[in-house]
Design a protein around this motif. Structure first.
Motif, PDB file in Angstrom:
ATOM      1  N   LEU A   1       0.574  -1.274  -0.028  1.00 35.17           N
ATOM      2  CA  LEU A   1      -0.152   0.016   0.117  1.00 35.17           C
ATOM      3  C   LEU A   1       0.944   1.419   0.230  1.00 35.17           C
ATOM      4  O   LEU A   1       0.245   2.283  -0.636  1.00 35.17           O
ATOM      5  CB  LEU A   1      -0.805  -0.032   1.410  1.00 35.17           C
ATOM      6  CG  LEU A   1      -1.887  -1.231   1.298  1.00 35.17           C
ATOM      7  CD1 LEU A   1      -3.044  -0.836   2.347  1.00 35.17           C
ATOM      8  CD2 LEU A   1      -2.729  -1.035  -0.239  1.00 35.17           C
ATOM      9  N   GLY A   2       1.996   1.261   0.577  1.00 36.23           N
ATOM     10  CA  GLY A   2       2.772   2.294   0.661  1.00 36.23           C
ATOM     11  C   GLY A   2       3.428   2.792  -0.586  1.00 36.23           C
ATOM     12  O   GLY A   2       3.425   3.895  -1.127  1.00 36.23           O
ATOM     13  N   ILE A   3       3.773   1.737  -1.533  1.00 41.48           N
ATOM     14  CA  ILE A   3       4.024   1.919  -2.891  1.00 41.48           C
ATOM     15  C   ILE A   3       3.314   2.503  -3.715  1.00 41.48           C
ATOM     16  O   ILE A   3       3.225   3.223  -4.821  1.00 41.48           O
ATOM     17  CB  ILE A   3       4.945   0.633  -3.549  1.00 41.48           C
ATOM     18  CG1 ILE A   3       6.095   0.032  -2.662  1.00 41.48           C
ATOM     19  CG2 ILE A   3       5.087   0.536  -4.667  1.00 41.48           C
ATOM     20  CD1 ILE A   3       6.507  -1.222  -3.105  1.00 41.48           C
ATOM     21  N   GLY A   4       1.862   1.656  -3.348  1.00 46.28           N
ATOM     22  CA  GLY A   4       0.705   2.367  -4.276  1.00 46.28           C
ATOM     23  C   GLY A   4       0.455   4.050  -4.218  1.00 46.28           C
ATOM     24  O   GLY A   4       0.246   4.493  -4.952  1.00 46.28           O
ATOM     25  N   LEU A   5       0.359   4.037  -2.742  1.00 44.70           N
ATOM     26  CA  LEU A   5       0.150   5.514  -2.339  1.00 44.70           C
ATOM     27  C   LEU A   5       1.100   6.306  -2.608  1.00 44.70           C
ATOM     28  O   LEU A   5       0.823   7.539  -3.289  1.00 44.70           O
ATOM     29  CB  LEU A   5      -0.137   5.628  -0.943  1.00 44.70           C
ATOM     30  CG  LEU A   5      -1.278   4.989  -0.309  1.00 44.70           C
ATOM     31  CD1 LEU A   5      -1.491   4.840   0.928  1.00 44.70           C
ATOM     32  CD2 LEU A   5      -2.536   5.815  -0.823  1.00 44.70           C
TER      33      LEU A   5
END
Length: 367
Positions: A239-243
């Protein structure tokens, strides 16, 4: 020459005795060919579209006939609100909106090289969470509208396509891919729990641990807790990479997302324990996890939309736990169109957890 022949035969015998090598070298490509060939052998796909006629004139009826006669679509006459509700429920593949005033604009510009105003926009509403279906519906609508333009006025466009997303917010295609990657990661984390368990059993570690004062539930619980910690780390990283890098916007409840992450991790870890219960060697565990992993990945709709598959494969997908985990994460994270209600997703995952937990509790061996 004799020594070369003898050595070659010896190497061949050694290779054929290695079951893992045989699987990855010979059986695995065959499985892939059959799997992908079957997935994409579904033939042509018929799309069900909502037809919203806000003009109610003969030119609109002519367009309706053009769509049904020249494209693989079924049109349902609906109001815009009913069409959106059906599409959100997963009953429609797209919506075509014919605006009021279309007939007047067509009549004013028909046969003219200089139309009196800008082209009339026909709105095509699609669902970005179903990438291939969205592209197909837009291509069908664009092609038929271009043909209508040529018939009405030659090269001068009287009609144009205005694409619109079913969902609001700053969502893109990657937004729907990230939950699928997270679901796949949780699946792999769980079923690959089988391999270290079988390794420890082969080395006698489980047998020695079983003789200690520690209760069995504590030994199993520690393994499960480790998997949940890794699942949490996977979720934060993906999720961190996605955000941060991909511009993904998470629109759902963090608690609901966390609940499905935990439920999915537990369900697939329990499947991993079932594999460990029946795999006698590490080699067998590797083969069994591969046999379980790849059908889950490619038949659950996380990489290929279910609508491109033959009907019987879509039936298979309804029994796979990854289908429901991916669906639940897409719904809770980015508001994707549901394959099933969230309550059904939760019940199916909980059912897989209960059944596989009972099987592993009955057949798991410590030595």
């Amino acid at each position: 020459m004799r020594s070369l022949l003898a050595l070659t035969l010896a190497n061949l015998r050694s290779f054929t005795r290695d079951r893992a090598a045989l699987f990855w070298t010979l059986a695995f490509p065959v499985v892939f060919v059959i799997l992908f060939g079957t997935i994409f052998a579904g033939g042509s796909t018929d799309y069900t579209l909502g037809w919203v006629d806000q003009d109610g004139t003969p030119p609109v009826q002519a367009l309706h006939e053009a769509f049904t006669s020249n494209a693989p679509v079924e049109l349902l006459d609906l109001s815009i609100d009913d069409a959106r509700a059906k599409m959100l429920a997963g009953d429609l593949d797209g919506i075509i909106v014919l605006p009021k005033g279309l007939a007047e604009a067509v009549a004013a510009g028909e046969g003219s090289q200089t139309p009196p105003g800008p082209p009339v926009a026909i709105t095509v509403i699609t669902d970005p969470s179903r990438t291939s279906t969205s592209q197909a519906v837009q291509q069908i609508a664009t092609g038929l509208v271009m043909a209508a333009n040529l018939q009405l006025s030659g090269a001068t466009p009287l009609l144009t396509i205005a694409p619109e997303s079913l969902l609001t917010g700053r969502l893109n295609s990657v937004s729907f891919f990230v939950p699928s990657i997270l679901a796949m990661a949780l699946m792999q984390l769980g079923i690959f729990a089988a391999i270290p368990l079988v390794q420890q059993r082969e080395k006698g570690i489980l047998k020695r641990l079983n003789t200690t004062p520690l209760p069995r539930w504590a030994l199993v619980g520690s393994n499960v807790i480790v998997r949940l910690i890794i699942a949490a780390a996977q979720t934060v990283i993906i999720l961190g990479i996605g955000l941060a890098l991909l511009g993904v916007e998470i629109t759902g409840s963090p608690l609901l997302i966390a609940g499905f992450v935990v439920l999915g991790a537990l369900a697939f870890t329990s499947i991993g324990y079932v594999i460990a219960s029946f795999a006698r060697t590490e080699e067998a565990a590797n083969g069994m996890t591969s046999v379980v992993q790849f059908p889950l990945m490619f038949l659950s709709g996380i990489f290929f939309p279910l609508e491109v598959m033959p009907e019987w494969l879509r039936g298979v997908a309804t029994f796979l736990p990854l289908t429901y985990l991916g669906d639940a994460l897409r719904q809770t994270m980015v508001g994707g169109t549901p394959f099933a209600p969230l309550g059904v997703d939760a019940l199916v995952l909980a059912g897989w957890l209960a059944v596989t937990l009972a099987i592993s509790a009955r057949y798991f061996r410590w030595q």
